[in-house]
Scaffold this motif. Sequence first.
Motif, PDB file in Angstrom:
ATOM      1  N   GLU A   1     -11.563  -0.294  -0.749  1.00 18.07           N
ATOM      2  CA  GLU A   1     -11.448  -1.668  -0.252  1.00 18.07           C
ATOM      3  C   GLU A   1     -10.505  -1.763   0.943  1.00 18.07           C
ATOM      4  O   GLU A   1     -10.709  -2.579   1.835  1.00 18.07           O
ATOM      5  CB  GLU A   1     -10.940  -2.596  -1.369  1.00 18.07           C
ATOM      6  CG  GLU A   1     -11.937  -2.861  -2.477  1.00 18.07           C
ATOM      7  CD  GLU A   1     -13.124  -3.681  -1.990  1.00 18.07           C
ATOM      8  OE1 GLU A   1     -12.957  -4.503  -1.071  1.00 18.07           O
ATOM      9  OE2 GLU A   1     -14.228  -3.490  -2.533  1.00 18.07           O
ATOM     10  N   LEU A   2      -9.432  -0.957   0.908  1.00 17.18           N
ATOM     11  CA  LEU A   2      -8.376  -1.160   1.901  1.00 17.18           C
ATOM     12  C   LEU A   2      -8.396  -0.126   3.024  1.00 17.18           C
ATOM     13  O   LEU A   2      -8.040  -0.427   4.148  1.00 17.18           O
ATOM     14  CB  LEU A   2      -7.009  -1.147   1.213  1.00 17.18           C
ATOM     15  CG  LEU A   2      -6.826  -2.242   0.159  1.00 17.18           C
ATOM     16  CD1 LEU A   2      -5.505  -2.077  -0.551  1.00 17.18           C
ATOM     17  CD2 LEU A   2      -6.916  -3.629   0.816  1.00 17.18           C
TER      18      LEU A   2
ATOM     19  N   GLN B   1       0.831  -1.201   0.000  1.00 12.43           N
ATOM     20  CA  GLN B   1       0.000   0.000   0.000  1.00 12.43           C
ATOM     21  C   GLN B   1       0.869   1.255   0.000  1.00 12.43           C
ATOM     22  O   GLN B   1       0.450   2.320  -0.411  1.00 12.43           O
ATOM     23  CB  GLN B   1      -0.901   0.006   1.233  1.00 12.43           C
ATOM     24  CG  GLN B   1      -1.938  -1.093   1.195  1.00 12.43           C
ATOM     25  CD  GLN B   1      -2.836  -1.086   2.428  1.00 12.43           C
ATOM     26  OE1 GLN B   1      -2.977  -0.070   3.093  1.00 12.43           O
ATOM     27  NE2 GLN B   1      -3.426  -2.228   2.721  1.00 12.43           N
TER      28      GLN B   1
ATOM     29  N   LEU C   1     -10.901   2.003  -6.262  1.00 12.10           N
ATOM     30  CA  LEU C   1     -10.997   0.625  -5.755  1.00 12.10           C
ATOM     31  C   LEU C   1     -10.180   0.413  -4.468  1.00 12.10           C
ATOM     32  O   LEU C   1     -10.723   0.000  -3.441  1.00 12.10           O
ATOM     33  CB  LEU C   1     -10.541  -0.374  -6.833  1.00 12.10           C
ATOM     34  CG  LEU C   1     -10.526  -1.841  -6.403  1.00 12.10           C
ATOM     35  CD1 LEU C   1     -11.945  -2.349  -6.175  1.00 12.10           C
ATOM     36  CD2 LEU C   1      -9.803  -2.727  -7.403  1.00 12.10           C
ATOM     37  N   ALA C   2      -8.879   0.689  -4.546  1.00 14.37           N
ATOM     38  CA  ALA C   2      -8.016   0.387  -3.403  1.00 14.37           C
ATOM     39  C   ALA C   2      -8.373   1.211  -2.164  1.00 14.37           C
ATOM     40  O   ALA C   2      -8.527   0.633  -1.077  1.00 14.37           O
ATOM     41  CB  ALA C   2      -6.550   0.564  -3.785  1.00 14.37           C
TER      42      ALA C   2
ATOM     43  N   MET D   1      -3.284   5.412  -2.940  1.00 12.72           N
ATOM     44  CA  MET D   1      -3.081   4.930  -1.576  1.00 12.72           C
ATOM     45  C   MET D   1      -2.052   5.801  -0.842  1.00 12.72           C
ATOM     46  O   MET D   1      -1.536   5.400   0.202  1.00 12.72           O
ATOM     47  CB  MET D   1      -2.629   3.473  -1.586  1.00 12.72           C
ATOM     48  CG  MET D   1      -3.688   2.473  -2.041  1.00 12.72           C
ATOM     49  SD  MET D   1      -5.149   2.487  -1.003  1.00 12.72           S
ATOM     50  CE  MET D   1      -4.520   1.711   0.467  1.00 12.72           C
TER      51      MET D   1
END
Lengths: 245, 737
Positions: free
Chosen positions: A107-108, A80, A103-104, A156
């Motif tokens: 999701e994260l 990340q 997305l990341a 990120m």
Amino acid sequence: MSLKVQVTDLNKSFGSNHVLKGIDLDVQNNEVVVIIGPSGSGKSTLLRCLNRLETPTSGKIVIDNVDISDPKADINRVRQNIGMVFQHFNLFNNMTVAENIMLAPMELKGETESQAADQAHKLLQQVGLDEKFDAKIQSLSGGQQQRVAIARALAMNPDIMLFDEPTSALDPEMVGDVLEVMKDLAKQGMTMVVVTHEMGFAKEVADRVIFADEGKILEQGKPNEIFGNPQNPRLKDFLNKVLNV
Amino acid sequence: MKKWLLMTLGFVACFIGLATTFSPNQNVQAAKTYTIGTDVTYPPFEFANKENKYVGIDVDLMKAVAKEEGFKVNIKTMGFNAAVQAMEAGQIDGVIAGMMITPARQQKFDFSAPYYNSGVVMAVGKNSTIKNFSQLKGKRVALKTGTAAATFANSIKDKYGFKTVTFDDSNNMYEDVATGNSVACFDDQPVLQYAIQHGEKLKLATKPQTSGAYGFAVKKGANQELLAKFNAGYKKLKANGTYQKIVKKYVGSTSGIPKASVAVAATTKGTQSAKNPNVAGKTFNIGTDVTFPPFEFANNSNEYVGIDMDLMRAIAKNQGFKVQIKPLGFNAAVQALESGQIDGTIAGMSITDERKQKFDFSDPYFQSGVVMAVAKESSVKSLSQLKGKKVAVKTGTAGADYANSIKDKYGFKTVTFDDSNNMYQDVVTGNSVACFEDSPVMQYGIKQGTKLKIVTDPAEKGDYGFAVKKGVNQDLLAAFNAGLKNLKANGEYNKITSKYLGSKQNNAESAAKSNNADTEDRSFFGLIKQNKGALWSGFKETMWLTIVSIFFATVFGVIVGLLGVAPGKFGKGLSSTLIYIFRGMPLLVLALFIYTGIPSLTGSKIPAFIAGVVTLTLNEGAYTAAFVKGGIEAVDTGQMEAARSLGLPYGKSMRKVILPQGIKIMVPSFINQFIITLKDTSILSIIGLLELTQTGKIIIARNLEGFKVWTIIALIYLIVITLLTWLSNWVQRRMNA
């Protein structure tokens, strides 16, 4: 300057093919390192080892004090913090531009859709493509795709960016836009490791240039040393070929 | 990742649940039920009649024996080979399938006493000039697998130099000869004779070549009590003429019945032959059953009353003679009549051709049949409304036989009672939705206050008659007929019947009307109309099999496919192995292995439906797994690398990035696989599942309209597949939009 990446005696083999032969490499915080060298020299493999897309055969890679060559390391967490940009962009074909970027974080990091969308707008503005927010990937040119890929890698908030020949798959007129985005990143103090054939970029932006061939680092130094006063005969030969086309 | 695991577990649980629901419930009822396998298409021994009810010498005999010996049979029409294999595997208890008793078979099975003499004959096309074996040289001869006839033909084929081609059922074999593909076929004599009688364009070319006999078989050393019961029941049926009646019904003569045991009680010279043509003032001894309400039974004051009794007395009064009623029991009364001990018998006895050989019958005085009754306030009106419901029957009655014979077709379950009252109560309380009973018995029950109503017309109709010994007591017979006519005319007959049955009674007049709708419409649409019930239930079975199998095959296939692309050597190895085994095995072999092989290994039965679903799940699932794997592998590896480089774990990357792209690639393969699964269900007819193809086989076995029926079946498949294709195109368009 503090140590960001430390590679010690890195070896990588694909079957009987010994690709990396005892690489030692340090990257300082905020440093821009450009790796040059002929095809098949192992530059890309070295880069891919840094976020463990390739698992090293032996050796040690420490990033931000985490030994990622240790199988127990939480590689998803480390990744990340490391943005990666691929030669072939690898944007997710089943998603829009915005979804690729969002997305990341969603999701994260558990960001809400609106948080992620705000950030996606900012990143797209940064790479000059905000009007493509809802576009489908297939409707973008190669250069646009690569700039979206950079925005995605930045989503990120990584503090290292890896670039694997980011302009090699582009039409020549697209290269400039992508390099501009990368230069901006470098100016903002991003730690960058760049594998490229763009010697102009290396001369202008790199803090350090590394010449690799046949799985070894043969020479490294400031751009003016490497390009102005190459020592290694193979580097001389290489520069002759790429600069005097 | 957890969600996937949960879903998987859910599916497994479903599967197990389904398996337990379908697992055979053993020994639930006191009266033992034996599962007897038989052939699908072997007229006159077993075949489905117009109502798609299984009949034939074997079926009728088995049912009669069961009734006689007080057990229940569940007849499974699975095809000859499948039946034999299922018995070897212990899936079924016995086989009655026109099976010749041979030394080879005696090694594996224990046979009953022979019940039918047979021999192998050769048949040729109607216009053929072939008359003996030497004319077969170089020609092709059609055989049916596993028959004694096939064994015989194979034993002489080198000598006479002919080739053989083998079929799975008789009809296809006959067709091969009728069309001229083969010049001759070999089959058992009664079977061929029956087929020719019923329109096969063949003729017999030789006399029976081997002599042999058919026997009922159980697995060697197993089910000995069933074998003993069969032998005992068979002996009794032969002694009382029931068996002769069965055989005669189908083949017209009783010459095929082995004479090993004494057939009927020896006839003694009549001692009481009437010499006086005038009956007035005479007393006749009339035999009857001990208790058969509402026809004859003892009332509170121990007097014999009932329709038969009242009618007999009324006629005697009308004609001016006297009767002495002797409640001997049905069989005893019949035998006493034959031996001349009594003058006549009235005992709710059906008029049959077989009995007519020995007795002279009066005009029919009552029509009986099996009816369905439901609770008074129930809305059930037809058999088709019974689907999934419970139906009450009484052990050993014609009503129970009838209910069991149609329960698969209409999809109801039966629950068995030992006496009528409990059976009625079960319906009244609503535990069961309906019950089946002889119409007069049921009517009598309702008359007696049972809160039920009759909702169907009588099925399996039969006429009751008064009987005297053939050629004897003709004046009594004439008097009976005359009296019956008078009583009907003056309304007394109606009074008697309504006394026992309530207002709406059946009489023989209505019987005459309903008996003439016999001619089948053999046109294409006529066949559809006639068989729509059977076709519909076959279609439903096919769809049900397809849907359940597609579901499990998809789950199985996706799991195995994903296992094949996930990191880790074990998963990959397991995935490849499963695909290798189940894709590499012919569906037919797999089906037989699971249905007959697994029970041999484990000793526990598998219901055919479960075996079929498991077969399709494994086979179609293996194909599914292969294209799921391929679809995922077809997604550019860069997609996974990009997702992982962002820090997304493997499972998330798979779900969010790879699968959506992979599925798009897989959709056409999925649709294709669904269509294949639908078609492959037809192969499961081999294990006796009554799906569309098997239904077709059965209909053809009855009416021999192969071309038309197969056209109908093919069209049904095509229509469904067309609909499925349209659906798939629509889905694909939507996904690409």
